[in-house]
Motif scaffolding. Structure first.
Motif, PDB file in Angstrom:
ATOM      1  N   ALA A  24       0.889  -1.250  -0.107  1.00 32.91           N
ATOM      2  CA  ALA A  24       0.148  -0.071  -0.048  1.00 32.91           C
ATOM      3  C   ALA A  24       0.818   1.324   0.157  1.00 32.91           C
ATOM      4  O   ALA A  24       1.832   1.261   0.342  1.00 32.91           O
ATOM      5  CB  ALA A  24      -1.136   0.073   1.135  1.00 32.91           C
ATOM      6  N   PRO A  25       0.420   2.327  -0.484  1.00 34.82           N
ATOM      7  CA  PRO A  25       1.056   3.580  -0.468  1.00 34.82           C
ATOM      8  C   PRO A  25       1.756   4.120   1.090  1.00 34.82           C
ATOM      9  O   PRO A  25       0.994   3.983   1.957  1.00 34.82           O
ATOM     10  CB  PRO A  25       0.189   4.636  -0.764  1.00 34.82           C
ATOM     11  CG  PRO A  25      -0.776   3.935  -1.510  1.00 34.82           C
ATOM     12  CD  PRO A  25      -0.862   2.791  -0.917  1.00 34.82           C
ATOM     13  N   LEU A  26       2.969   4.505   0.894  1.00 35.69           N
ATOM     14  CA  LEU A  26       3.650   4.621   2.328  1.00 35.69           C
ATOM     15  C   LEU A  26       4.052   5.983   2.349  1.00 35.69           C
ATOM     16  O   LEU A  26       4.493   6.385   3.487  1.00 35.69           O
ATOM     17  CB  LEU A  26       5.038   3.724   2.352  1.00 35.69           C
ATOM     18  CG  LEU A  26       4.581   2.339   2.668  1.00 35.69           C
ATOM     19  CD1 LEU A  26       5.927   1.548   2.947  1.00 35.69           C
ATOM     20  CD2 LEU A  26       3.653   1.840   3.778  1.00 35.69           C
ATOM     21  N   SER A  27       4.017   6.903   1.312  1.00 39.35           N
ATOM     22  CA  SER A  27       4.577   8.077   1.378  1.00 39.35           C
ATOM     23  C   SER A  27       3.761   8.990   2.254  1.00 39.35           C
ATOM     24  O   SER A  27       4.384   9.993   3.065  1.00 39.35           O
ATOM     25  CB  SER A  27       4.724   8.758  -0.327  1.00 39.35           C
ATOM     26  OG  SER A  27       3.247   8.969  -0.690  1.00 39.35           O
ATOM     27  N   PRO A  28       2.457   8.989   2.342  1.00 45.11           N
ATOM     28  CA  PRO A  28       1.619  10.011   3.250  1.00 45.11           C
ATOM     29  C   PRO A  28       2.025   9.856   4.618  1.00 45.11           C
ATOM     30  O   PRO A  28       2.535  10.803   5.197  1.00 45.11           O
ATOM     31  CB  PRO A  28       0.441   9.668   3.120  1.00 45.11           C
ATOM     32  CG  PRO A  28       0.214   9.055   1.760  1.00 45.11           C
ATOM     33  CD  PRO A  28       1.550   8.239   1.645  1.00 45.11           C
ATOM     34  N   ALA A  29       2.385   8.975   5.038  1.00 44.62           N
ATOM     35  CA  ALA A  29       2.607   8.742   6.785  1.00 44.62           C
ATOM     36  C   ALA A  29       4.371   9.021   6.665  1.00 44.62           C
ATOM     37  O   ALA A  29       4.564   9.667   7.748  1.00 44.62           O
ATOM     38  CB  ALA A  29       2.504   7.050   7.079  1.00 44.62           C
ATOM     39  N   LEU A  30       5.039   8.492   6.024  1.00 47.46           N
ATOM     40  CA  LEU A  30       6.660   9.074   6.025  1.00 47.46           C
ATOM     41  C   LEU A  30       6.625  10.532   5.759  1.00 47.46           C
ATOM     42  O   LEU A  30       7.398  11.117   6.537  1.00 47.46           O
ATOM     43  CB  LEU A  30       7.298   8.204   4.944  1.00 47.46           C
ATOM     44  CG  LEU A  30       7.333   6.719   4.861  1.00 47.46           C
ATOM     45  CD1 LEU A  30       8.113   6.118   3.647  1.00 47.46           C
ATOM     46  CD2 LEU A  30       8.240   6.364   6.241  1.00 47.46           C
ATOM     47  N   ASP A  95      12.944  11.703  14.268  1.00 45.46           N
ATOM     48  CA  ASP A  95      13.949  11.217  13.147  1.00 45.46           C
ATOM     49  C   ASP A  95      14.363   9.852  13.501  1.00 45.46           C
ATOM     50  O   ASP A  95      14.282   9.027  12.365  1.00 45.46           O
ATOM     51  CB  ASP A  95      15.168  12.307  13.437  1.00 45.46           C
ATOM     52  CG  ASP A  95      16.440  11.934  12.455  1.00 45.46           C
ATOM     53  OD1 ASP A  95      16.083  12.275  11.421  1.00 45.46           O
ATOM     54  OD2 ASP A  95      17.300  11.292  12.705  1.00 45.46           O
ATOM     55  N   ARG A  96      14.397   9.573  14.341  1.00 49.78           N
ATOM     56  CA  ARG A  96      14.764   8.134  14.862  1.00 49.78           C
ATOM     57  C   ARG A  96      13.341   7.149  14.524  1.00 49.78           C
ATOM     58  O   ARG A  96      13.410   6.072  13.614  1.00 49.78           O
ATOM     59  CB  ARG A  96      14.731   7.903  16.155  1.00 49.78           C
ATOM     60  CG  ARG A  96      16.256   8.086  16.754  1.00 49.78           C
ATOM     61  CD  ARG A  96      16.369   7.524  18.183  1.00 49.78           C
ATOM     62  NE  ARG A  96      15.679   7.962  19.182  1.00 49.78           N
ATOM     63  CZ  ARG A  96      15.615   9.115  20.039  1.00 49.78           C
ATOM     64  NH1 ARG A  96      16.540  10.272  19.849  1.00 49.78           N
ATOM     65  NH2 ARG A  96      14.543   9.302  20.718  1.00 49.78           N
ATOM     66  N   ALA A  97      12.247   7.614  14.406  1.00 45.22           N
ATOM     67  CA  ALA A  97      10.945   6.910  13.974  1.00 45.22           C
ATOM     68  C   ALA A  97      10.953   6.895  12.406  1.00 45.22           C
ATOM     69  O   ALA A  97      10.601   5.874  11.816  1.00 45.22           O
ATOM     70  CB  ALA A  97       9.858   7.790  14.551  1.00 45.22           C
ATOM     71  N   LEU A  98      11.427   7.875  11.800  1.00 41.88           N
ATOM     72  CA  LEU A  98      11.321   7.973  10.234  1.00 41.88           C
ATOM     73  C   LEU A  98      12.553   6.918  10.022  1.00 41.88           C
ATOM     74  O   LEU A  98      12.093   6.365   9.002  1.00 41.88           O
ATOM     75  CB  LEU A  98      11.504   9.497   9.914  1.00 41.88           C
ATOM     76  CG  LEU A  98      11.832   9.580   8.369  1.00 41.88           C
ATOM     77  CD1 LEU A  98      10.556   9.324   7.673  1.00 41.88           C
ATOM     78  CD2 LEU A  98      12.158  10.999   8.053  1.00 41.88           C
ATOM     79  N   LYS A  99      13.444   6.977  10.402  1.00 39.46           N
ATOM     80  CA  LYS A  99      14.560   6.189  10.035  1.00 39.46           C
ATOM     81  C   LYS A  99      13.997   4.629  10.289  1.00 39.46           C
ATOM     82  O   LYS A  99      14.495   3.741   9.542  1.00 39.46           O
ATOM     83  CB  LYS A  99      16.101   6.463  10.762  1.00 39.46           C
ATOM     84  CG  LYS A  99      16.686   7.511  10.241  1.00 39.46           C
ATOM     85  CD  LYS A  99      17.731   7.937  11.090  1.00 39.46           C
ATOM     86  CE  LYS A  99      18.454   9.131  10.612  1.00 39.46           C
ATOM     87  NZ  LYS A  99      19.715   9.428  11.407  1.00 39.46           N
ATOM     88  N   ASP A 100      13.469   4.298  11.472  1.00 34.91           N
ATOM     89  CA  ASP A 100      13.007   3.069  11.702  1.00 34.91           C
ATOM     90  C   ASP A 100      12.018   2.823  10.574  1.00 34.91           C
ATOM     91  O   ASP A 100      11.958   1.398  10.125  1.00 34.91           O
ATOM     92  CB  ASP A 100      12.166   2.931  13.229  1.00 34.91           C
ATOM     93  CG  ASP A 100      13.427   3.115  14.134  1.00 34.91           C
ATOM     94  OD1 ASP A 100      14.419   2.849  13.821  1.00 34.91           O
ATOM     95  OD2 ASP A 100      13.070   3.369  15.402  1.00 34.91           O
ATOM     96  N   GLN A 101      10.997   3.556  10.395  1.00 32.50           N
ATOM     97  CA  GLN A 101      10.228   3.145   9.212  1.00 32.50           C
ATOM     98  C   GLN A 101      10.691   2.915   7.890  1.00 32.50           C
ATOM     99  O   GLN A 101      10.472   1.924   7.171  1.00 32.50           O
ATOM    100  CB  GLN A 101       9.045   4.228   9.239  1.00 32.50           C
ATOM    101  CG  GLN A 101       8.190   4.487  10.241  1.00 32.50           C
ATOM    102  CD  GLN A 101       6.880   5.183  10.055  1.00 32.50           C
ATOM    103  OE1 GLN A 101       6.569   5.501   9.152  1.00 32.50           O
ATOM    104  NE2 GLN A 101       6.381   5.819  11.311  1.00 32.50           N
ATOM    105  N   LEU A 102      11.895   3.855   7.326  1.00 28.73           N
ATOM    106  CA  LEU A 102      12.479   3.761   6.366  1.00 28.73           C
ATOM    107  C   LEU A 102      13.219   2.225   6.206  1.00 28.73           C
ATOM    108  O   LEU A 102      13.314   1.647   5.081  1.00 28.73           O
ATOM    109  CB  LEU A 102      13.416   5.042   6.124  1.00 28.73           C
ATOM    110  CG  LEU A 102      12.775   6.199   5.581  1.00 28.73           C
ATOM    111  CD1 LEU A 102      13.567   7.388   5.649  1.00 28.73           C
ATOM    112  CD2 LEU A 102      12.070   6.337   4.257  1.00 28.73           C
TER     113      LEU A 102
END
Length: 430
Positions: A24-30, A95-102
């Motif tokens: 599914a699309p992930l860009s909106p959440a990221l 920032d950590r949460a973003l890296k974890d998701q990526l």
């Protein structure tokens, strides 16, 4: 790992590529997390500027005896200091949460990769060799009379449990000869640099080649935190972690023969007999570090090098382009080599050769300095089996089996076996 700037600039293209993998699309959440993080960083910078101005004015207010202004400014400095600390903590957490998701988002498939949900969507590119016509019913490797004395699953189960094997006599000599033959071919004919690496690595190395965090259950971890490598792709690729190489030194082409360890999580019921799917096995790995512009040409070259091993051994095989649903997490494009196993009457994977683009290099911060100048850029990384030694052993045994239970050994290996050419029906190398 993906570059959030690329997602920011091309969210629709990012989501379209992920949809080809069935996601599914992930860009909106990221992007929402990225926007919040950047807003907090900007707010902290603004508060810092306000704190600096107030700090300068405090001394002036005190000098002119304006006690009320002095107290107001001192309170403002304290308020801004606390605000900066809060915003910085929140931005760091996001920032950590973003890296974890990526870190859990797979690589994007190249345009030429066929779309499909599973292995049924893979596309055969070519075949080499014809399966031998047999006048008898072929046996699987573990049922060949000449092989049985040298392939002991009962002792291995007593020692370690299921999915292990004890090899001995003629069989282990053939296994060892295969590994040596592969290394010699890659070094002497293909120009690869042989490397010997540890089989225990830190978590950072496993993260760099995308085994962590998403696939931790597929590997073994020691009680003191080391990981047993699933393949020397981990060590060879991570040799460039944190480094900046000169473009003139590229491409770096390496090969290594190592023990490999996999938990085979999720493989219950698959290939439970024989040694096709083991917890401990050996592989001769190939890894290339190069510029992104040359990665596809390197992918074809590495595929051809793996094919050359099979051709020298006279083993029929086919090359398959994996579809989006069957491709590995870190790959942009993958060729599987599938060898013919007469005992199973089918082709089975013996090598997987993948180009990962800059995906792994970004995770491990592996870069190169362009020869023409400019800032360092991320390397491209490629990996492939050249080959899985145990599976090649299986293929040699099954394709060389004779009606009397003996096994004819490929001519390319005779020199590694002291001139011996076959395994007799009673398990002797003769």
């Amino acid at each position: 790992m993906h570059d959030i700037r690329m997602i920011r600039e091309n969210p629709a293209a990012f989501d379209a590529a992920l949809s080809r993998r069935g996601l599914a699309p992930l860009s909106p959440a990221l992007l929402a997390l990225d926007e919040s993080r950047r807003a907090k960083i900007l707010a902290a910078e603004t508060a810092q500027a306000e704190q600096n101005r107030a700090s300068k004015e405090v001394g002036a207010a005190k000098a002119r005896g304006d006690d009320a202004e002095f107290e107001r400014l001192r309170a403002l400095v304290a308020e801004k200091k606390a605000e900066i600390a809060r915003l910085t903590l929140e931005a760091d957490a996001e920032d950590r949460a973003l890296k974890d998701q990526l870190a859990t988002v797979p690589n994007l498939p190249l345009a030429e990769v066929p779309e499909g949900a599973d292995e049924d969507g893979n596309v055969e590119i070519r075949r080499w060799g014809e399966p031998r016509a047999l006048s008898f019913a072929p046996r699987e490797h573990f049922d060949i009379p000449g092989v049985k004395p040298g392939m002991d699953f009962e002792t291995a189960a007593k020692l370690s449990g299921a999915r292990f094997v004890v090899l001995k006599g003629a069989v282990i000599r053939l296994h060892r000869a295969l590994a040596q033959f592969m290394l010699d071919t890659h070094v002497e004919e293909h120009g690869l640099t042989e490397v010997w690496t540890p089989v225990l690595v830190k978590s950072e190395a496993m993260f760099g080649t995308n085994q962590l965090p998403k696939f931790a259950e597929d590997s073994y971890q020691t009680t003191n935190g080391w990981w047993l490598i699933p393949t020397s792709e981990v060590t060879l690729t991570n040799s460039a972690a944190g480094e900046i190489l000169d473009e003139r030194a590229l491409p770096v082409r390496m090969t290594a023969h190592t023990q490999c360890f996999r938990s085979e999580a999720g493989s219950a019921g698959k290939d439970t007999t024989g040694m096709l799917r083991q917890h401990q096995f050996e592989k001769v790995e190939m890894v290339t570090l190069c510029t992104p512009e040359t990665a596809l040409a390197e992918h074809e070259r590495m595929t051809a090098q793996a094919e050359a091993i099979l051709q020298k051994l006279g083993l029929p095989y086919r090359v398959v382009l994996l579809c989006t649903g069957d491709m590995g997490f870190g790959a942009q494009k993958t060729h599987d080599l599938e060898v013919w196993l007469p005992g199973q009457n089918r082709y089975r994977e013996i090598s997987s050769v993948s180009t990962c683009g800059q995906f792994q290099a970004r995770r491990m911060n592996a870069r190169y300095r362009p020869e023409g100048g400019g800032k360092p850029e991320f390397l491209a990384t490629l990996n492939g089996s050249g080959l899985a030694v145990g599976r090649t052993l299986i293929a040699v045994l099954e394709n060389g089996q004779q009606e009397d239970g003996s096994v004819e050994i490929p001519a390319a290996l005779h020199g590694y076996l002291g001139g011996k050419t076959r395994i007799s029906s009673d398990g002797a190398l003769v």
